[in-house]
Design an enzyme around this catalytic site. Structure first.
Site, PDB file in Angstrom:
ATOM      1  N   ARG A  88       8.540   0.158  28.434  1.00 47.07           N
ATOM      2  CA  ARG A  88       9.089  -1.172  28.187  1.00 47.07           C
ATOM      3  C   ARG A  88       9.826  -1.710  29.392  1.00 47.07           C
ATOM      4  O   ARG A  88      10.378  -2.800  29.335  1.00 47.07           O
ATOM      5  CB  ARG A  88      10.069  -1.090  27.040  1.00 47.07           C
ATOM      6  N   ARG A 156      13.261  -3.850   8.002  1.00 46.35           N
ATOM      7  CA  ARG A 156      14.008  -3.178   9.064  1.00 46.35           C
ATOM      8  C   ARG A 156      15.285  -3.942   9.368  1.00 46.35           C
ATOM      9  O   ARG A 156      15.285  -5.163   9.337  1.00 46.35           O
ATOM     10  CB  ARG A 156      13.126  -3.135  10.326  1.00 46.35           C
ATOM     11  N   ARG A 167      15.600  -9.590  20.673  1.00 52.78           N
ATOM     12  CA  ARG A 167      14.500  -8.683  21.074  1.00 52.78           C
ATOM     13  C   ARG A 167      13.444  -9.430  21.886  1.00 52.78           C
ATOM     14  O   ARG A 167      12.899  -8.912  22.855  1.00 52.78           O
ATOM     15  CB  ARG A 167      13.862  -8.036  19.834  1.00 52.78           C
TER      16      ARG A 167
END
Ligand code: AP5
Length: 210
Positions: A88, A156, A167
């Site tokens: 990432r 979640r 995010r």
């Protein structure tokens, strides 16, 4: 065959990894799932990851690289694996290169930011095996119960809209540069992730089987 799935949160990396695992018989490794499990068990890696994950930020490279290294050393990875959510950052990609891991293909699942929130608000995930569902696009056979392992399926904590936005920002700043990294190596393939699950899976399977 070692494959990376690259894409924004909610692009469909986990969903497509499940399809490919079922077809090609290679394990799918989700660093997100491993970290969530570690967090639930309260291990040192899980405790180190918690504050970052809850805010939608990336867990520090040294923690995630350690977790990944241990996982790919396991026997089931000897014939190949799918990486869902790793690397990432460019530092993580370089760490993979340094480990001598040869990546055959990087599949980028492309989806517009505007589509992400509605996907993630209606997502439900198995707390036991990590399988991903969607209230409309991919419901469980029995409400709240995983089709694969019978585990409890729920939303979640980081799928609340404000955390999803954080995010997404992190994705564009830290992860999107990996497209250029793998394009230069000639192994990047981009697929449209806005079609249905089957329509998205088709070109991915053609790329990996062809
Ligand atoms: P992680 O769990 O990896 O989250 P993510 O990358 O944000 O990805 P998601 O799991 O949210 O999305 P996905 O692309 O897998 O989508 P899905 O298939 O479920 O990471 C969580 C956190 O852990 C990070 O924020 C970070 O803190 C930490 N972390 C993890 N790895 C790290 C690393 N390497 N370095 C540092 N930190 C790390 O699909 C979404 C929904 O859409 C589902 O409901 C699904 O059913 C539906 N859907 C999927 N595809 C389609 C389609 N084609 N059509 C219609 N619906 C679809």
């Amino acid at each position: 065959m070692n494959v990376i799935f690259l894409g924004a949160p909610g692009a469909g990396k986990g969903t497509m990894a499940e399809v490919v695992t079922a077809k090609l018989g290679i394990p799918s490794i989700s660093t997100g799932n491993i970290l969530r499990e570690a967090k639930a068990k309260g291990t040192p890696a899980g405790l180190a990851a918690k504050e970052y994950m809850d805010k939608g930020e990336l867990v520090p490279d040294d923690v995630v690289i350690g977790v990944l290294k241990d996982r790919i050393a396991q026997d089931d990875c000897q014939k190949g694996f799918i990486l869902d959510g790793f690397p990432r950052t460019v530092a993580q990609a370089e760490a993979l290169d340094k480990m001598g891991v040869k990546i055959d293909k990087v599949i980028e699942i492309d989806i517009a930011d505007e589509k992400i929130i509605s996907r993630l608000v209606d997502r439900r995930v198995c707390t036991k095996c990590g399988a991903s569902y969607h209230l409309k696009n991919k419901p469980t056979n029995v409400e709240g119960v995983c089709n694969l392992c019978g585990g409890k399926v729920e939303a979640r904590v980081d799928d609340q809209p404000d955390v999803v936005l954080s995010r997404l920002k992190t994705y564009h700043e830290k992860t999107a540069p990996l497209k250029g990294y793998y394009e230069k190596k000639g192994i990047l393939v981009t697929v449209n992730g806005e079609n249905g699950i089957e329509a998205t899976a088709k070109p991915i399977l053609e790329t990996l089987q062809g």
